[in-house]
Design an enzyme around this catalytic site. Structure first.
Site, PDB file in Angstrom:
ATOM      1  N   HIS A  18      -6.389   4.419   4.573  1.00  0.00           N
ATOM      2  CA  HIS A  18      -5.311   5.266   4.054  1.00  0.00           C
ATOM      3  C   HIS A  18      -5.381   5.354   2.536  1.00  0.00           C
ATOM      4  O   HIS A  18      -6.292   4.784   1.902  1.00  0.00           O
ATOM      5  CB  HIS A  18      -3.945   4.786   4.551  1.00  0.00           C
ATOM      6  CG  HIS A  18      -3.567   3.385   4.160  1.00  0.00           C
ATOM      7  ND1 HIS A  18      -3.377   2.988   2.860  1.00  0.00           N
ATOM      8  CD2 HIS A  18      -3.348   2.276   4.917  1.00  0.00           C
ATOM      9  CE1 HIS A  18      -3.030   1.718   2.819  1.00  0.00           C
ATOM     10  NE2 HIS A  18      -3.029   1.255   4.059  1.00  0.00           N
ATOM     11  N   HIS A  21      -5.908   2.143   0.423  1.00  0.00           N
ATOM     12  CA  HIS A  21      -7.294   1.646   0.386  1.00  0.00           C
ATOM     13  C   HIS A  21      -8.139   2.523  -0.534  1.00  0.00           C
ATOM     14  O   HIS A  21      -8.993   2.035  -1.283  1.00  0.00           O
ATOM     15  CB  HIS A  21      -7.926   1.667   1.787  1.00  0.00           C
ATOM     16  CG  HIS A  21      -7.144   0.932   2.832  1.00  0.00           C
ATOM     17  ND1 HIS A  21      -6.912   1.451   4.076  1.00  0.00           N
ATOM     18  CD2 HIS A  21      -6.546  -0.287   2.804  1.00  0.00           C
ATOM     19  CE1 HIS A  21      -6.219   0.577   4.791  1.00  0.00           C
ATOM     20  NE2 HIS A  21      -5.973  -0.484   4.036  1.00  0.00           N
ATOM     21  N   CYS A 126       1.990 -15.936   9.906  1.00  0.00           N
ATOM     22  CA  CYS A 126       2.244 -14.512  10.168  1.00  0.00           C
ATOM     23  C   CYS A 126       0.905 -13.848  10.458  1.00  0.00           C
ATOM     24  O   CYS A 126      -0.001 -13.871   9.617  1.00  0.00           O
ATOM     25  CB  CYS A 126       2.914 -13.824   8.977  1.00  0.00           C
ATOM     26  SG  CYS A 126       2.929 -12.020   9.181  1.00  0.00           S
ATOM     27  N   CYS A 129      -0.072 -10.911   8.088  1.00  0.00           N
ATOM     28  CA  CYS A 129      -0.599 -11.342   6.779  1.00  0.00           C
ATOM     29  C   CYS A 129      -1.869 -12.163   6.949  1.00  0.00           C
ATOM     30  O   CYS A 129      -2.594 -12.356   5.991  1.00  0.00           O
ATOM     31  CB  CYS A 129       0.387 -12.257   6.056  1.00  0.00           C
ATOM     32  SG  CYS A 129       1.957 -11.549   5.635  1.00  0.00           S
ATOM     33  N   CYS A 143       8.719 -13.172   8.479  1.00  0.00           N
ATOM     34  CA  CYS A 143       7.728 -13.044   7.416  1.00  0.00           C
ATOM     35  C   CYS A 143       8.314 -12.283   6.224  1.00  0.00           C
ATOM     36  O   CYS A 143       8.875 -11.202   6.402  1.00  0.00           O
ATOM     37  CB  CYS A 143       6.514 -12.293   7.968  1.00  0.00           C
ATOM     38  SG  CYS A 143       5.517 -11.546   6.681  1.00  0.00           S
ATOM     39  N   HIS A 146       6.213  -8.684   5.962  1.00  0.00           N
ATOM     40  CA  HIS A 146       6.264  -7.697   7.046  1.00  0.00           C
ATOM     41  C   HIS A 146       7.555  -7.709   7.844  1.00  0.00           C
ATOM     42  O   HIS A 146       7.778  -6.827   8.666  1.00  0.00           O
ATOM     43  CB  HIS A 146       5.103  -7.934   8.031  1.00  0.00           C
ATOM     44  CG  HIS A 146       3.765  -7.718   7.422  1.00  0.00           C
ATOM     45  ND1 HIS A 146       3.072  -8.722   6.790  1.00  0.00           N
ATOM     46  CD2 HIS A 146       2.998  -6.613   7.329  1.00  0.00           C
ATOM     47  CE1 HIS A 146       1.933  -8.254   6.340  1.00  0.00           C
ATOM     48  NE2 HIS A 146       1.846  -6.979   6.648  1.00  0.00           N
ATOM     49  N   LYS A 294       5.843   0.084   0.121  1.00  0.00           N
ATOM     50  CA  LYS A 294       4.418   0.091   0.396  1.00  0.00           C
ATOM     51  C   LYS A 294       4.112   0.755   1.726  1.00  0.00           C
ATOM     52  O   LYS A 294       3.287   1.643   1.822  1.00  0.00           O
ATOM     53  CB  LYS A 294       3.884  -1.333   0.397  1.00  0.00           C
ATOM     54  CG  LYS A 294       2.374  -1.396   0.544  1.00  0.00           C
ATOM     55  CD  LYS A 294       1.852  -2.778   0.301  1.00  0.00           C
ATOM     56  CE  LYS A 294       0.354  -2.841   0.500  1.00  0.00           C
ATOM     57  NZ  LYS A 294      -0.036  -3.861   1.451  1.00  0.00           N
ATOM     58  N   LYS A 297       9.127   3.616   5.634  1.00  0.00           N
ATOM     59  CA  LYS A 297       9.332   5.059   5.732  1.00  0.00           C
ATOM     60  C   LYS A 297      10.141   5.636   4.576  1.00  0.00           C
ATOM     61  O   LYS A 297      11.068   5.046   4.097  1.00  0.00           O
ATOM     62  CB  LYS A 297      10.063   5.333   7.037  1.00  0.00           C
ATOM     63  CG  LYS A 297       9.209   4.943   8.205  1.00  0.00           C
ATOM     64  CD  LYS A 297       9.947   5.032   9.504  1.00  0.00           C
ATOM     65  CE  LYS A 297       9.033   4.432  10.560  1.00  0.00           C
ATOM     66  NZ  LYS A 297       9.541   4.502  11.874  1.00  0.00           N
TER      67      LYS A 297
END
Ligand code: MSP
Length: 509
Positions: A18, A21, A126, A129, A143, A146, A294, A297
């Site tokens: 995405h 990256h 997690c 992670c 976590c 997340h 990050k 939504k």
């Protein structure tokens, strides 16, 4: 001639590539391209991180063997990087045989050096992670990154004596103030070290998707312990000592801010334990965010938008490779978080690319066509833009040297602005007998030649096209940056108008 070994993190293949990256990979690519232009010998490595629970779970959800899943997803990264014109010299996959061998050799060395021991591991983990937490770090029992359920693990594992390296790490940071940059990230790593290091469980007996522990076949290495070693796999660790010596002292890891601890604490300690120097440099970048977050939504025109839904392919098909590269490099300086938006990329495209760069090239070609018979005139021995050219090149060189592509591009665009201003103030398109059209156009062509070099690391195809249009050899030779100032636009070349380099975008669909 210097040397420059640059790496990106290897991407997990639980997900498709995405925009986040792409941000890291395009920045590493521009750095690699600049160093090649500056005459350095470069090795640019990227790849995929294919072991671990997260990837095994993704394969299970899709009902296929992890091997098949990783083959499919790794291919998507390779394709995305091809679309973005990424010039990596190698692509490492952690499921490759060369990597298995390297991991086993490297960790056996650490084992034999007495830094790996067996114990019972109890802890909170997690899977998203692939990381451990203490109870205090959890948020509402979940976590902190997340918000996912935490798994309680208890296994007999092999441990790495990270605690034994605390003093050596502090000393290393103090002796190498530039080891991890920016400064804020260096301080974060150092205070983590000073707060006290605990040994880490580095193997798993409950899963089989990983690199087998050579001295205990019932276990595989924990994914981070396998992943970090990729940086050595590509340069021949355990296989080619000369290659290792050639590249390792020049290594630069470009990484996102959430994986500092692994790279700036664990990794140098692992290197010390194996008897090699830590990597030369770690450069930390921030995150691209959508609506301030990050991954979560935010509302777009057609419903919720997640950064992870924005694929390199969709961006390239809408804006073109070089415009996407330019936006990623220019808009978010390495080290800070940036807001990613389609409005943002559209506005950069229209103002910087269509209006400034595109118009300059089109305008010069038009005037050379109408006033100089389509043949580019040579600049005078000195030109009105000499000071701007010198300053642009100086600023850009300093910026590339310190991992600041956005500043290097800012310098190029200052020169583009000055060249547009030069044309407006002399107005060579008016038939004013007081204006020396050849001198004015020669100066503009000389500035465009310099711009074509300055944009090459960021926009390689655009650089080639601009050069072709003004009658220059499109490809720049390695080392061309260094001779840019001494070279000169030679008159007598055909100049071609062509289609707009960046046709204006009126709306985003
Ligand atoms: N597999 C590990 C890295 C191992 S390196 C020995 C990993 N993979 S990842 O796919 O989750 O992340 C890879 C990189 O992508 C990280 O540096 C991360 O910061 C970066 N990004 C992922 N999302 C991002 C943004 N939204 N913005 C910028 N970079 C981000 O961690």
């Amino acid at each position: 001639m210097g040397r420059f070994y640059i790496t990106t993190p290897i991407y997990y293949v639980n997900d498709a590539p995405h925009a986040g990256h792409a941000y890291c990979t395009v920045n590493a690519d521009a750095m690699a391209r600049w160093h090649r232009l500056a005459g350095d010998e470069v090795l640019f490595l990227t790849g995929t991180d294919e072991h671990g629970q997260k990837v095994a779970e993704a394969a299970e959800i899709h009902g296929i063997h992890p091997r098949e899943w990783t083959d499919q997803t790794a291919r998507r990264f390779v394709e995305a990087w091809a679309l973005l014109d990424i010039s990596n010299d190698d692509f490492v996959r952690t499921t490759e045989e060369r990597h298995r061998e390297t991991v086993q050799t490297f960790l056996t060395e650490i084992y034999q050096n007495g830094y790996i021991y067996k114990d019972v591991y109890r802890g909170l983990y997690c899977v998203a992670c692939e990381d451990y937490y203490t109870p205090e770090q959890l948020v509402d029992g979940k976590c902190p990154v997340h918000g996912r359920e935490i798994v309680e693990m208890e296994e007999e594992n092999w441990f790495f004596k990270l605690s034994a390296f605390q003093d050596r790490l502090v000393e290393y940071f103090e002796r190498h103030p530039d080891f991890t940059l920016p400064e804020t990230k260096r301080n974060e790593a150092l205070s983590f070290i000073k707060s006290g290091l605990r040994d880490i469980s580095i193997t798993r007996s409950s899963i089989t998707w990983g690199v087998a522990v050579p001295w205990d076949e019932g276990q595989v290495f924990y994914v981070w312990y396998d992943a970090l070693i990729n940086y050595l796999t590509a340069i021949g660790y355990g296989r080619d000592e000369a290659m290792l010596q050639h590249w390792w002292p020049y290594s630069n890891h470009l990484i996102g801010k959430e994986i500092i601890r692994f790279h700036a604490v664990w990794w140098p300690a692992m290197c010390m334990a194996a008897g090699i120097e830590p990597p030369h440099h770690i450069q930390v970048h921030g995150w691209l965010l959508v609506g301030g977050q990050k991954l979560s939504k935010s509302m777009g025109a057609d419903g919720p938008v997640r950064l992870s839904d924005i694929t390199p392919a969709s961006l390239v098909s809408e804006f073109g490779t070089d415009a996407v590269r330019y936006y990623l490099l220019r808009d978010t300086p390495l080290g800070t978080d940036g807001d990613f938006s389609l409005e943002g990329i559209t506005s950069r495209y229209n103002s910087d690319l269509a209006n400034n760069l595109g118009n300059l090239v089109a305008r010069v070609a038009t005037v050379v066509g109408s006033k100089c018979g389509g043949v580019g005139p040579a600049p005078g021995a000195t030109t009105d833009l000499d000071a701007e050219i010198d300053s642009a090149l100086d600023h850009a060189t300093a910026a590339w040297e310190r991992f600041a592509p956005h500043l290097a591009l800012e310098a190029a665009w200052r020169l583009i602005g000055a060249t547009n201003h030069h044309l407006e103030s002399h107005a060579p398109w008016k038939s004013d007998p007081g204006v020396d059209v050849d001198a004015v156009m020669g100066t503009a062509l000389e500035a465009i030649r310099v711009v074509s070099v300055m944009i090459a690391p960021a926009m390689p195809a655009t650089s080639r096209e601009v050069r072709r249009r003004i009658g220059l050899e499109p490809d720049l030779a390695p080392g061309a940056w260094a001779s840019t100032r001494a070279d000169r636009y030679r008159g007598g070349n055909p100049v071609e108008k062509g289609d707009p380099l960046f046709p204006r975008i009126t709306s985003t669909s």
